[in-house]
Design a protein around this motif. Structure first.
Motif, PDB file in Angstrom:
ATOM      1  N   VAL A  44     -19.166   6.592  -5.897  1.00  0.00           N
ATOM      2  CA  VAL A  44     -18.284   7.641  -5.695  1.00  0.00           C
ATOM      3  C   VAL A  44     -16.755   7.329  -5.361  1.00  0.00           C
ATOM      4  N   LEU A  45     -16.920   6.503  -4.280  1.00  0.00           N
ATOM      5  CA  LEU A  45     -15.443   6.094  -3.818  1.00  0.00           C
ATOM      6  C   LEU A  45     -15.293   4.709  -3.197  1.00  0.00           C
ATOM      7  N   ARG A  46     -14.364   4.182  -3.570  1.00  0.00           N
ATOM      8  CA  ARG A  46     -13.826   2.697  -2.921  1.00  0.00           C
ATOM      9  C   ARG A  46     -12.417   3.125  -2.555  1.00  0.00           C
ATOM     10  N   TRP A  47     -12.033   2.650  -1.250  1.00  0.00           N
ATOM     11  CA  TRP A  47     -10.879   2.854  -0.791  1.00  0.00           C
ATOM     12  C   TRP A  47     -10.239   1.699   0.236  1.00  0.00           C
ATOM     13  N   ASP A  48      -8.868   1.638   0.455  1.00  0.00           N
ATOM     14  CA  ASP A  48      -8.312   0.822   1.452  1.00  0.00           C
ATOM     15  C   ASP A  48      -6.614   1.182   1.425  1.00  0.00           C
ATOM     16  N   PHE A  49      -6.431   1.999   2.192  1.00  0.00           N
ATOM     17  CA  PHE A  49      -5.113   2.530   2.450  1.00  0.00           C
ATOM     18  C   PHE A  49      -4.165   1.393   2.835  1.00  0.00           C
ATOM     19  N   SER A  50      -4.652   0.023   3.296  1.00  0.00           N
ATOM     20  CA  SER A  50      -3.814  -0.574   3.494  1.00  0.00           C
ATOM     21  C   SER A  50      -2.963  -1.458   2.288  1.00  0.00           C
ATOM     22  N   LYS A  51      -3.912  -1.341   1.182  1.00  0.00           N
ATOM     23  CA  LYS A  51      -3.380  -2.022   0.105  1.00  0.00           C
ATOM     24  C   LYS A  51      -2.222  -1.175  -0.648  1.00  0.00           C
ATOM     25  N   PRO A  52      -2.210   0.110  -0.867  1.00  0.00           N
ATOM     26  CA  PRO A  52      -3.400   0.931  -0.947  1.00  0.00           C
ATOM     27  C   PRO A  52      -4.125   1.099  -2.363  1.00  0.00           C
ATOM     28  N   GLU A  53      -5.244   1.263  -2.063  1.00  0.00           N
ATOM     29  CA  GLU A  53      -6.045   1.403  -3.370  1.00  0.00           C
ATOM     30  C   GLU A  53      -6.945   2.526  -3.148  1.00  0.00           C
ATOM     31  N   VAL A  54      -7.188   3.455  -4.085  1.00  0.00           N
ATOM     32  CA  VAL A  54      -8.180   4.312  -3.902  1.00  0.00           C
ATOM     33  C   VAL A  54      -8.765   4.539  -5.576  1.00  0.00           C
ATOM     34  N   ASN A 467       5.792   0.372  -9.704  1.00  0.00           N
ATOM     35  CA  ASN A 467       6.053   0.050  -8.305  1.00  0.00           C
ATOM     36  C   ASN A 467       5.246   0.220  -7.231  1.00  0.00           C
ATOM     37  N   HIS A 468       4.199  -0.415  -7.050  1.00  0.00           N
ATOM     38  CA  HIS A 468       3.111  -0.026  -6.435  1.00  0.00           C
ATOM     39  C   HIS A 468       3.692  -0.307  -4.796  1.00  0.00           C
ATOM     40  N   GLN A 469       4.430  -1.436  -4.762  1.00  0.00           N
ATOM     41  CA  GLN A 469       5.196  -1.586  -3.341  1.00  0.00           C
ATOM     42  C   GLN A 469       5.840  -0.156  -2.963  1.00  0.00           C
ATOM     43  N   ARG A 470       6.517   0.246  -3.610  1.00  0.00           N
ATOM     44  CA  ARG A 470       7.358   1.497  -3.232  1.00  0.00           C
ATOM     45  C   ARG A 470       6.309   2.639  -2.857  1.00  0.00           C
ATOM     46  N   TYR A 471       5.176   2.581  -3.643  1.00  0.00           N
ATOM     47  CA  TYR A 471       4.119   3.819  -3.405  1.00  0.00           C
ATOM     48  C   TYR A 471       3.651   3.281  -1.921  1.00  0.00           C
ATOM     49  N   LYS A 472       3.251   2.124  -1.600  1.00  0.00           N
ATOM     50  CA  LYS A 472       2.953   1.610  -0.409  1.00  0.00           C
ATOM     51  C   LYS A 472       3.942   1.988   0.775  1.00  0.00           C
ATOM     52  N   ASP A 473       5.461   1.551   0.631  1.00  0.00           N
ATOM     53  CA  ASP A 473       6.373   1.694   1.392  1.00  0.00           C
ATOM     54  C   ASP A 473       6.516   3.377   1.900  1.00  0.00           C
ATOM     55  N   THR A 474       6.452   4.121   0.839  1.00  0.00           N
ATOM     56  CA  THR A 474       6.580   5.381   0.716  1.00  0.00           C
ATOM     57  C   THR A 474       5.657   6.325   1.666  1.00  0.00           C
ATOM     58  N   TYR A 475       4.497   6.010   1.371  1.00  0.00           N
ATOM     59  CA  TYR A 475       3.535   6.892   1.801  1.00  0.00           C
ATOM     60  C   TYR A 475       2.482   6.280   2.914  1.00  0.00           C
ATOM     61  N   PHE A 476       2.344   4.913   2.955  1.00  0.00           N
ATOM     62  CA  PHE A 476       1.398   4.275   3.682  1.00  0.00           C
ATOM     63  C   PHE A 476       1.774   3.312   4.764  1.00  0.00           C
ATOM     64  N   SER A 477       3.039   3.265   4.841  1.00  0.00           N
ATOM     65  CA  SER A 477       3.443   2.335   5.867  1.00  0.00           C
ATOM     66  C   SER A 477       4.192   2.997   7.115  1.00  0.00           C
ATOM     67  N   ALA A 478       4.358   4.430   7.139  1.00  0.00           N
ATOM     68  CA  ALA A 478       4.750   5.049   8.406  1.00  0.00           C
ATOM     69  C   ALA A 478       3.812   4.941   9.446  1.00  0.00           C
ATOM     70  N   TYR A 479       2.546   5.246   9.173  1.00  0.00           N
ATOM     71  CA  TYR A 479       1.378   5.375   9.952  1.00  0.00           C
ATOM     72  C   TYR A 479       0.144   4.501   9.408  1.00  0.00           C
ATOM     73  N   GLU A 480      -0.300   3.688  10.276  1.00  0.00           N
ATOM     74  CA  GLU A 480      -1.336   2.783   9.951  1.00  0.00           C
ATOM     75  C   GLU A 480      -2.541   3.578   9.332  1.00  0.00           C
ATOM     76  N   ASN A 481      -3.185   3.265   8.208  1.00  0.00           N
ATOM     77  CA  ASN A 481      -4.191   3.850   7.767  1.00  0.00           C
ATOM     78  C   ASN A 481      -4.110   5.375   7.459  1.00  0.00           C
ATOM     79  N   MET A 482      -2.925   5.857   7.085  1.00  0.00           N
ATOM     80  CA  MET A 482      -2.747   7.217   6.739  1.00  0.00           C
ATOM     81  C   MET A 482      -1.824   7.494   5.603  1.00  0.00           C
ATOM     82  N   TYR A 483      -2.282   8.388   4.896  1.00  0.00           N
ATOM     83  CA  TYR A 483      -1.135   8.888   4.040  1.00  0.00           C
ATOM     84  C   TYR A 483      -0.077   9.825   4.653  1.00  0.00           C
TER      85      TYR A 483
END
Ligand code: PRX
Length: 635
Positions: A44-54, A467-483
């Motif tokens: 149903v779900l695999r996820w890892d917000f540190s990569k981020p991969e959902v 640009n996956h890096q930008r996705y990570k930087d914009t949404y997943f870097s301000a707070y650990e393990n959070m969108y």
């Protein structure tokens, strides 16, 4: 379908708790209930917000158009799927049944295939709000091509940037569009854009305004001729759950727009489930969302969400002011609209006209009113509630984003008690968190912070195209393990959320997200401009409007400021579109900067808000003297 339709508050809390306790089990049950799967999922779900991969419903196979169209044919073939209301009120509305939609989508899909479009290819759609827009979106999905709809109010430059960013092979457009009493030369804009897009080999042109346009030999083709020759049967491409369904661009804090990539299965499940519950949709309802399909609201809640539920969805080509400001209410009466979903900026513009044009029409069919796109202020909320809903139709103030794919925080009508200006409670399965500036979560009620989401939901965007890096930087870097959403919010004493606005350099003007950087980049191209800074200021209809501070180059030449203002807005219109024009332009001797050279927007914002009583510490500025100068000349 026991847990499909939520009917009372206790049930909401119960289902909500269940969805949080075991999200996978919860979403699996929803996905099992009403969709057509070619193959069920392995996970149903695999996820890892540190990569981020959902990844949702990995291993499953489906085609979303079989869920939005084919699945309904046995029981709803003759039911209206799309109710098209043209710009001209004297022309009759077009009722496209599910069976007709099936044939038209298949024909269009066959045209795409015949033109060499294959699964995974990107197709840019630049069309007005006519049936071909919804049909071309679905035709792409039918064959697995990735659609990238660009709102037809964007300029040639903005269009070419978006086409090139995702290497679109084809553009679908029309000879022009109607906008109230005006016509717009869409094809001319496409021609100009394509001078910069060598990758586009084919342009399909729908006829709408029957204007005399240039067709480029070997590139441009009339759509209707191709459709006439195409078969109305097209076997749907089998897609993997995580295959991209579409790209939709949104502005960011830096120059380039972000191509948000949405995937197939999770997006379908979430938009269908939210549509049904947030609008309390029932079989014979007539649902109308006034957004343009060029925005996420149109993708999720004009096309996919409603059609996945077998609903009748209204598509309106025109504007709220044509032929007069009663047009929306005229349409509600004429089609007996039951759910009406619009933006606060439209409500404010209509409220300004008084109630005479509202009282002319019978709005008794309405059951649910929706609001989306920006915070709804108290006055607009009450006007909407009193005059349109007659205090009988709950207002669902729905908070969400292009990135979230579907509605995230919202009342459920007739279930959640509403409160003006509050989006109220998280939707089922959504786990919001408020964070302080040190990265700590604010627990409990009566707190104010930055809005994040702690756990994946099915319709979240998976990446930024290319640009996956930008996705990570914009949404997943301000707070650990959070969108991180980019919005501020508060939680009141009962746990209701109120969105307080953007905390980044995005300004919402008339419900449109505008990043300040692309506008500044455009202005700075003017030969007389040295630098510029844009901030928002309150506006009674647009919510926020744009205030530009512009420093001119010292050329020794004196130019009339009024002319320069026009030229600056002209450049913005060319680079982005008229929606990004500045309401105020102040020429300044300099911009307040920190010692590291960063513009202190906080100060500029306060001046634009006419709130200069406490500017904070300006002593750390490199050039504190400009602040007084800017204040003295503020507009
Ligand atoms: O700031 C929030 C605001 O609109 C932003 C998302 O814009 P966009 O991606 O264009 O999508 C708009 C339509 C879903 C959000 O970050 N916003 C959206 N809805 C609301 C809102 N602000 C307050 N209340 C809302 N209901």
């Amino acid at each position: 379908m026991s847990n499909y339709h939520i009917k009372h508050l206790e049930e909401y809390y119960q289902v909500y708790r269940k969805s949080i306790r075991n999200p996978e089990l919860f979403w699996e049950e929803i996905a099992e209930e009403q969709f057509l799967w070619r193959k069920k999922w392995n996970h149903v779900l695999r996820w890892d917000f540190s990569k981020p991969e959902v990844k949702w419903f990995e291993g499953a196979q489906l085609n979303i158009t079989e869920n939005c169209i084919d699945r309904h044919l046995a029981t709803r073939g003759d039911k209206t799927a799309i109710l098209f209301e043209p710009n001209d009120p004297s022309k009759s509305a077009e009722h496209i049944t599910y069976l007709q939609l099936y044939h038209r989508v298949n024909k269009f899909a066959n045209v795409l295939k015949a033109q060499g479009i294959k699964k995974g290819d990107r197709v840019c759609i630049y069309l007005p709000m006519i049936p071909e827009l919804a049909i071309s979106v679905l035709a792409c999905a039918r064959i697995g091509a990735i659609h990238s709809v660009v709102f037809a109010g964007f300029s040639a430059t903005a269009l070419s940037t978006r086409i090139n960013d995702s290497d679109c092979k084809m553009v679908i457009t029309s000879d022009g569009s109607y906008r109230g009493a005006k016509t717009i030369d869409l094809k001319g804009i496409v021609d100009e854009a394509l001078e910069r897009c060598p990758g586009v080999k084919i342009v399909l042109v729908a006829k709408r305004i029957h204007s005399d346009i240039q067709m480029k030999e070997g590139r441009d083709q009339w759509l209707q001729q191709l459709l006439d020759e195409a078969s109305d049967q097209c076997i749907a491409e089998v897609m993997d759950a995580e295959d991209p369904l579409f790209i939709l661009y949104t502005s960011g804090s830096t120059g380039k727009p972000k191509g948000m990539v949405h995937s197939t299965a999770g997006y379908m499940v979430y938009t269908a489930y939210t549509f049904k519950n947030v609008f309390q949709y029932k079989e014979n309802d007539i649902y109308w969302c006034t957004a343009d399909i060029g925005w996420i609201t149109g993708h999720s809640y004009i096309v996919y969400g409603p059609l996945a539920n077998g609903a009748t969805t209204v598509m309106f080509e025109g504007v709220p002011s044509y032929p007069d400001f009663g047009r929306f209410w005229d349409i509600v009466e004429k089609h007996k609209v039951t759910q009406f979903y619009t933006a606060p900026t439209a409500i404010r513009a209509l409220a300004k006209q008084g109630t005479e044009l509202v009282e002319k029409y019978n709005l008794a069919s309405l059951k649910v009113l929706g609001s989306v796109g920006e915070p709804i202020n108290e006055e607009a909320w009450h006007w909407y509630n009193d005059n349109i809903g007659k205090k009988n139709s709950p207002i669902v103030d729905t908070w969400w984003q292009t990135e979230t794919g579907g509605i995230m925080i919202t009342p459920i009508p007739y279930v959640t008690p509403t409160k003006p200006t509050y989006a109220t409670l998280p939707f089922i399965g959504i786990q919001p968190a408020l964070m302080d500036e040190h990265g700590k979560e604010l627990i409990g009620n009566q707190v104010d912070g930055r809005l994040c989401i702690k756990y994946p939901w099915p319709s979240m965007a998976r990446t930024i195209w290319g640009n996956h890096q930008r996705y990570k930087d914009t949404y997943f870097s301000a707070y650990e393990n959070m969108y991180f959403t980019g919005d501020g919010a508060l939680r009141d004493e009962v746990g209701y959320y109120r969105i307080t606005g953007r905390v980044d350099d995005v300004i919402i003007v008339s419900g449109h997200n505008l990043g300040t950087a692309p506008i500044e980049d455009a202005i700075n191209e003017h030969p007389a401009v040295a630098e510029s800074a844009i901030v928002g200021f309150p506006h009674d209809v647009k919510g926020s409007a744009l205030y530009g501070y512009v420093t001119l180059k010292d050329t020794g030449e004196s130019r009339r400021h009024d002319n320069l203002r026009k030229e600056i807005n002209q450049i913005i219109t060319e680079h982005i579109g008229p929606i990004a024009k500045l309401d105020k332009i102040q020429f300044t001797s300099g911009l307040p900067k920190t010692r590291s050279g960063k513009i202190m927007r906080r100060i500029l914002r306060k001046i634009a808000h006419n709130d200069t009583s406490n500017l904070g510490d300006t002593s750390t500025l490199l050039n504190p003297e400009v602040v007084q100068d800017i204040m003295d000349n503020a507009l």
